[in-house]
Scaffold this active site. Structure first.
Site, short mmCIF file in Angstrom:
data_model
loop_
_atom_site.label_atom_id
_atom_site.label_comp_id
_atom_site.label_asym_id
_atom_site.label_seq_id
_atom_site.Cartn_x
_atom_site.Cartn_y
_atom_site.Cartn_z
CB CYS A 126 -1.08 -0.19 1.09
SG CYS A 126 -0.60 -1.03 3.36
CG HIS A 254 -0.80 4.12 4.30
ND1 HIS A 254 -1.66 3.56 5.64
CD2 HIS A 254 -0.75 2.27 4.03
CE1 HIS A 254 -1.45 2.54 5.71
NE2 HIS A 254 -0.32 1.56 4.82
#
Ligand code: A2P
Length: 347
Positions: A126, A254
């Protein structure tokens, strides 16, 4: 078309089902597979119920495609078994990413790495996906010499157990008069075996510079993924990447503070335009109005958001960026399903 989703009961698996529905796969036959613990459970998909099956049963049904998000061990064991039936696997785990004969793909950058004979295609980590997408056009234009990145990673990247840890810590803090610094100790004492945290540290009102396992050189496996995967996706083994992964008590996505050094001089306005012109990237950068990306803004979105674009005044050819994306969507499920879309279009 028959598509297996392996890890369908997990956090990423759930988002995969959602993205499959959103992107026009609702009328295909979806095989939901998970561990033996979940076999027989019903899960919702596009207004109908899917009954969870074992991975072995899914293989026996010979789907054309399988998307995996069930951990590296499951991928190691079962991806080759699907592939042996002629199925093409898109694997979200770290298991196959660095294999020479497995392409590691962010479709907006390197779908061309996939050849018809590939039966396993790896979805990157990710943190890597959002960073490389934001910087890919800058690399093509100015060539990146070195990246220094610090990540601020959502707990959802660790899976359901981590979300439960934060929820349990929040609930305990709100129902007990206990200082943050004593919370973990107090929970261990009062809950005993029932307290099963995902992390070696309290995450409520805390953060820690630790993702994955520590390696002998002092870096972590999550940091090493940013090094290796960036080089592979951008097809340049000379790029230097120095990463610090930090876990923060956030659920939406994130964030990354990225410092780039190029071989070539750049114009700030042109660099900004190159980022803005990248498919799947939105520049949100107006500091005068407090406009910069946050995880809350990126949550449930498929795009990668970039802001705080500014020159690094300490050395030539250097640039700072702030990059935010929903790690369960573009960082995992959406990227995998975009690969699937491209594969099905090629047929
Ligand atoms: P299960 O729910 O049956 O444990 P998360 O990362 O959110 O924890 O999700 C992990 C996913 O991977 C879940 O769907 C989980 O299924 C699945 N999984 C874990 N171990 C296996 C296994 N050995 N075989 C198949 N699926 C597995």
């Amino acid at each position: 078309m028959k598509i297996a989703v392996v890890g369908a009961t997990g956090l990423v698996g759930g988002v995969m089902l959602q993205v499959l529905e959103e992107r026009g796969f609702a009328n295909h036959e979806i095989l939901a597979a998970a561990s033996p613990r979940s076999v027989g459970k019903q899960i919702d998909f596009a207004g109908r119920k899917l009954t969870v099956m074992s991975v072995e049963d899914a293989i026996a049904q010979k789907p054309q495609y399988a998307i995996f998000s069930a951990g590296a061990g499951t991928s190691r064991q079962y991806a080759p078994q699907f592939a042996a039936t002629g199925c093409t696997v898109v694997d979200n785990s770290s298991c196959w990413r660095m294999h020479d004969d497995v392409p590691l793909v962010v479709p907006e950058i390197n779908m061309s790495a996939v050849r018809p004979e590939h039966r396993i295609i790896a979805n990157p980590n990710c943190s890597t996906i959002q960073m490389v997408l934001a910087i890919s056009r800058l690399h093509w234009q100015y060539r990146i010499r070195r990246i220094v990145v610090a990540t601020y990673q959502s707990i959802t990247g660790t899976g359901i157990k981590a979300v439960r840890q934060l929820e349990a810590e929040e609930a305990y803090a709100s129902s007990h008069q206990v200082a943050s610094a004593q919370l973990r100790q107090s929970m261990e004492q009062s809950m005993g075996e029932a307290y099963q945290p995902a992390y070696p540290n309290q995450i409520y009102r805390n953060l820690f510079p630790h993702g994955g396992d520590f390696l002998p050189d002092g870096y972590t496996t999550e940091e090493q993924k940013l090094v290796d995967e960036t080089r592979k996706i951008l097809a340049d083994p000379t790029i230097g990447v120095s990463a610090t992964v930090v876990r923060v008590p956030v659920v939406g996505g994130h964030s990354e503070a990225v410092n780039l050094e190029f071989y070539n001089e750049y114009e700030l306005a042109e660099a900004r335009q190159l980022i803005a012109d990248t498919p799947g990237v939105i520049v949100y950068d107006d500091p005068g109005r407090n406009h910069y990306p946050t995880p809350i803004m990126a949550h449930h979105r498929d795009e990668v958001f970039v802001g705080r674009i500014r020159r690094d005044n300490t050395q030539p050819c250097s640039l700072n960026l702030w990059v935010v994306a929903d790690n369960l969507r573009k960082g995992a499920a959406t990227n995998a399903i975009q690969i699937l879309e491209q594969l099905t279009m090629k047929q």
